[in-house]
Enzyme design. Sequence first.
Site, mmCIF file in Angstrom:
data_model
loop_
_atom_site.group_PDB
_atom_site.id
_atom_site.type_symbol
_atom_site.label_atom_id
_atom_site.label_comp_id
_atom_site.label_asym_id
_atom_site.label_seq_id
_atom_site.Cartn_x
_atom_site.Cartn_y
_atom_site.Cartn_z
ATOM 1 N N ASP A 1 26.295 49.551 49.168
ATOM 2 C CA ASP A 1 26.061 50.142 47.847
ATOM 3 C C ASP A 1 24.583 50.419 47.583
ATOM 4 O O ASP A 1 23.703 49.978 48.321
ATOM 5 C CB ASP A 1 26.633 49.231 46.747
ATOM 6 C CG ASP A 1 26.291 47.751 46.954
ATOM 7 O OD1 ASP A 1 25.357 47.454 47.717
ATOM 8 O OD2 ASP A 1 26.951 46.905 46.342
ATOM 9 N N ASN B 1 32.466 37.096 39.548
ATOM 10 C CA ASN B 1 33.718 37.609 38.977
ATOM 11 C C ASN B 1 34.637 38.161 40.072
ATOM 12 O O ASN B 1 35.591 38.877 39.791
ATOM 13 C CB ASN B 1 33.417 38.703 37.933
ATOM 14 C CG ASN B 1 32.701 39.911 38.538
ATOM 15 O OD1 ASN B 1 32.496 39.986 39.745
ATOM 16 N ND2 ASN B 1 32.320 40.852 37.696
ATOM 17 N N HIS C 1 33.797 40.302 42.406
ATOM 18 C CA HIS C 1 33.540 41.661 42.897
ATOM 19 C C HIS C 1 33.054 41.647 44.343
ATOM 20 O O HIS C 1 32.464 40.673 44.818
ATOM 21 C CB HIS C 1 32.584 42.434 41.972
ATOM 22 C CG HIS C 1 31.146 42.064 42.044
ATOM 23 N ND1 HIS C 1 30.275 42.263 41.015
ATOM 24 C CD2 HIS C 1 30.403 41.493 43.033
ATOM 25 C CE1 HIS C 1 29.072 41.854 41.354
ATOM 26 N NE2 HIS C 1 29.124 41.376 42.580
ATOM 27 N N GLU D 1 34.092 46.294 40.677
ATOM 28 C CA GLU D 1 34.220 45.304 39.604
ATOM 29 C C GLU D 1 35.684 45.055 39.266
ATOM 30 O O GLU D 1 36.546 45.874 39.605
ATOM 31 C CB GLU D 1 33.480 45.823 38.360
ATOM 32 C CG GLU D 1 32.002 46.092 38.576
ATOM 33 C CD GLU D 1 31.165 44.824 38.645
ATOM 34 O OE1 GLU D 1 31.725 43.714 38.615
ATOM 35 O OE2 GLU D 1 29.936 44.936 38.731
HETATM 36 P P1 PGA Z 1 24.533 37.345 45.473
HETATM 37 O O1 PGA Z 1 25.495 38.525 45.059
HETATM 38 O O2 PGA Z 1 24.555 37.306 46.968
HETATM 39 O O3 PGA Z 1 23.193 37.735 44.945
HETATM 40 O O4 PGA Z 1 25.089 36.112 44.856
HETATM 41 C C1 PGA Z 1 26.707 38.648 45.710
HETATM 42 C C2 PGA Z 1 27.460 39.760 45.036
HETATM 43 O O5 PGA Z 1 27.309 39.907 43.806
HETATM 44 O O6 PGA Z 1 28.198 40.467 45.721
#
Ligand code: PGA
Length: 244
Positions: free
Chosen positions: A67, A136, A138, A143
């Site tokens: 992304d 959450n 995702h 999302e």
């Molecule tokens: P993080 O994010 O590695 O910064 O915890 C993971 C994500 O949100 O996919």
Amino acid sequence: MKIYKAKDYNDMSRKAANILSAQVIMKPDAVLGLATGSTPLGAYSQLVEWYKKGDIDFSLVTTVNLDEYKGLTKDNPQSYYRFMCENFFDHINIDKKNVNIPDGTQENSDIECERYNNVIRSVGGIDMQLLGIGGNGHIGFNEPGCAFETETHCVKLTESTINANSRFFDTIDEVPKEAYTMGIKSIMQAKKILLIASGENKAKALYEAICGPVTPKNQASILQLHNDVTIVADEAALALMKYV
Ligand code: PGA
């Protein structure tokens, strides 16, 4: 699904780096799907260390990132392109021509999404996709509620993701509100998936992804239907999984 419990973040990072490195040793021209965020940083730095020792060669590897924020240029300090260069690509012998990340500056979402889908197809698909997981559930910027059938698309970020990511920006208003992300359909087409997670703030989402119903409410739950998923998570992230 194979689940490996790591002691802590460092142990998780080394185990994940081992799996990625095995992929590249077995297939030197592998296509790696890569992720940003805090979780993969330790694995990237471990891979850099092994590269510097001469144990791993990225010269033929192609990468496809999950992304990118919409609206940020490649050289913006918060762009995922910059993140990947600073934390990984600038320290290994990857050919930057083989690095693929959605173009945040393309204002026309239809054009960019179609281009990126074609990129994934033209490299022959992803051999191993590295994923983090959001609090959450995702994956990428897919999302809760996002349709599972989507390929690359432009998403409006949820408030919780904007809040979580604001730690990297001076003010919350600077966090972009939209991003390009590979869709669940693109991710599910990867031949192998490696999901990494660390910390108690991931425990509930990870538990629901592994043991809960397959539902768009927890995007990572779709991974139950993929036939080659490896999860490497530390004790805190696996705290709700009694039998691992
Ligand atoms: P993080 O994010 O590695 O910064 O915890 C993971 C994500 O949100 O996919």
